[in-house]
Design a protein around this motif. Structure first.
Motif, mmCIF file in Angstrom:
data_model
loop_
_atom_site.group_PDB
_atom_site.id
_atom_site.type_symbol
_atom_site.label_atom_id
_atom_site.label_comp_id
_atom_site.label_asym_id
_atom_site.label_seq_id
_atom_site.Cartn_x
_atom_site.Cartn_y
_atom_site.Cartn_z
ATOM 1 N N THR A 18 -4.685 5.129 -3.440
ATOM 2 C CA THR A 18 -4.578 3.237 -3.352
ATOM 3 C C THR A 18 -5.324 3.181 -2.164
ATOM 4 O OG1 THR A 18 -2.399 3.638 -3.561
ATOM 5 C CG2 THR A 18 -2.950 2.020 -2.227
ATOM 6 N N ALA A 44 1.099 4.270 -3.325
ATOM 7 C CA ALA A 44 0.500 5.372 -2.666
ATOM 8 C C ALA A 44 2.190 6.538 -3.480
ATOM 9 C CB ALA A 44 0.089 5.740 -1.166
ATOM 10 N N LEU A 86 -2.783 7.251 -0.082
ATOM 11 C CA LEU A 86 -3.277 6.134 0.989
ATOM 12 C C LEU A 86 -4.505 6.936 1.466
ATOM 13 C CD1 LEU A 86 -2.893 3.152 1.656
ATOM 14 C CD2 LEU A 86 -1.358 3.712 3.148
ATOM 15 N N ALA A 106 0.595 -1.257 0.099
ATOM 16 C CA ALA A 106 0.231 0.060 -0.091
ATOM 17 C C ALA A 106 0.842 1.273 0.292
ATOM 18 C CB ALA A 106 -0.976 -0.116 0.916
#
Length: 376
Positions: A32, A26, A118, A22
């Motif tokens: 994301t 990002a 994110l 993740a």
């Protein structure tokens, strides 16, 4: 299909792999989402709260070289640091650190919740959608009703995919102790012809440090100067902290006894592994204590490392004593070990089985061969 929101990349699972996937996505400027059952448990270490070890420590440094976060996190939150395999050449030496599991978790929760591009979403991923008449990812379902459109999906579910915990002859669904498994997502894989296999792993009981006789145990100190994992933590550009820079916590060593081995042999048929309840294989060599007793029957004793899980808490991780014995037998076994004669178990040891997509179903990019845009 109508979607509630959309992201470029959706990562399912907030463990070590999910965090790095993740954050990497990002940082590349890609919108994301990280889906996890509990956003306050991102980065939680349910088993051994340690980073690195033989071979694994090298992988952590490689992750750091690619801009990952794990090395920085453990350099910030570690309790003890050691370089392993020092009697051999530098190519096979590897750093290992005992983590403060609470501080590590807090570090990763803060990092994932404060990274641009994110979004952390709390919920269970219950399905993956494909584009009509196509084997290409289109989206993810959360909790059976929320639909997220996605160009790519990364699945990092760890032990949660149809997880089952075994303690002796007791079995119950769980992703880890006291947490529900992901029981609906496996249906997606079965529907689309993925040959899921069962893996198994285990964890020892957690011990109350106030009930351990530390005075008779062998102290295991950290290295000075301590090895680092990240090139970017202070001092920048070095893989070593300065001597005295880290306030390290001692671990301690004890050993199993012949009485320990007798208890295990007498109750082998009651373990999940030798009783036949477990059919899965281990993802790597990490044997239970009953496995060691069977496979190394002439060995008089096995080493046990008593490792703190946090700097100020009471929970001790007895490394080397993973087991699936019934809980009442665990108490006998642990109390047969020097220093643990009066120990209190805070949590029982257990084994866990779970589904995985075998690596033969993946390309070298980790994209699945059957579904484009789906990664494992």
């Amino acid at each position: 299909m109508t979607y509630d929101t959309d992201f470029d990349v959706v990562v399912i699972g907030g463990g070590h792999a999910g965090i790095e996937a993740a954050l990497a996505s990002a940082k590349l400027g890609v919108k994301t989402a990280l889906i996890t059952l509990d956003k306050e448990k991102v980065g939680l270490m349910p088993c051994n709260p340690a980073i690195g070890g033989i071979a694994k420590g090298i992988v952590v440094r490689e992750i750091d070289a690619f801009g990952g976060e794990m090395g920085k996190a453990i350099d910030t939150t570690g309790l003890q640091y050691k370089m392993l395999n020092t009697r051999k050449g530098p190519a096979v030496q590897s750093p290992r650190a005992q983590a403060d599991k609470e501080e590590y978790r807090k570090y990763m929760v803060n990092k994932t919740q404060n990274t641009e591009n994110l979004t952390v979403i709390e919920g269970e991923a219950t399905n993956i959608f494909l584009k009509p008449y196509s084997n290409e990812v289109e989206g993810v379902e959360i909790d059976g009703n929320i639909k997220i459109k996605a160009k790519s999906v990364v699945v990092t579910t760890g032990t949660f995919l149809d997880g089952v915990i075994h303690i002796g002859d007791k079995q119950f669904p769980a992703g880890r102790m006291d947490e529900k498994p992901a029981q609906k997502l496996p249906d997606f894989y079965k529907e689309h012809g993925f040959p899921l296999v069962r893996f198994k792993t285990g964890t020892p009981a957690r011990l109350d440090k106030n009930t351990i006789n530390w005075s008779i145990l062998e102290e295991a100190l950290g290295d000075e100067p301590p090895p680092k994992f990240s090139f970017w933590t202070e001092p920048v550009g070095s893989y070593w902290f300065k001597e005295g820079q880290k306030e390290q916590v001692s671990c301690y060593i004890t050993y199993t006894t012949e009485e320990t081995h007798k208890i295990i042999r007498k109750n082998l048929h009651r373990t999940a592994l030798y009783g036949g309840a477990i059919t899965g294989v281990g993802p790597r060599y990490c044997p239970s204590i009953e496995d060691k007793i069977v496979k190394f029957e002439n060995k008089a004793r096995h080493t046990v490392w008593l490792e703190p899980e946090t700097r100020d808490g009471i929970s001790i991780y007895p490394n080397g004593l993973s087991t699936s014995l019934p809980e009442e037998v665990q108490w006998q076994m642990y109390r047969s070990i020097p220093g643990l004669e009066n120990v209190v178990l805070l949590k029982p040891a257990y084994a866990i089985e779970y589904d995985v997509v075998p690596p033969t179903e993946l390309y070298p990019t980790l994209e699945t061969k059957k579904v484009r845009g789906l990664y494992h």
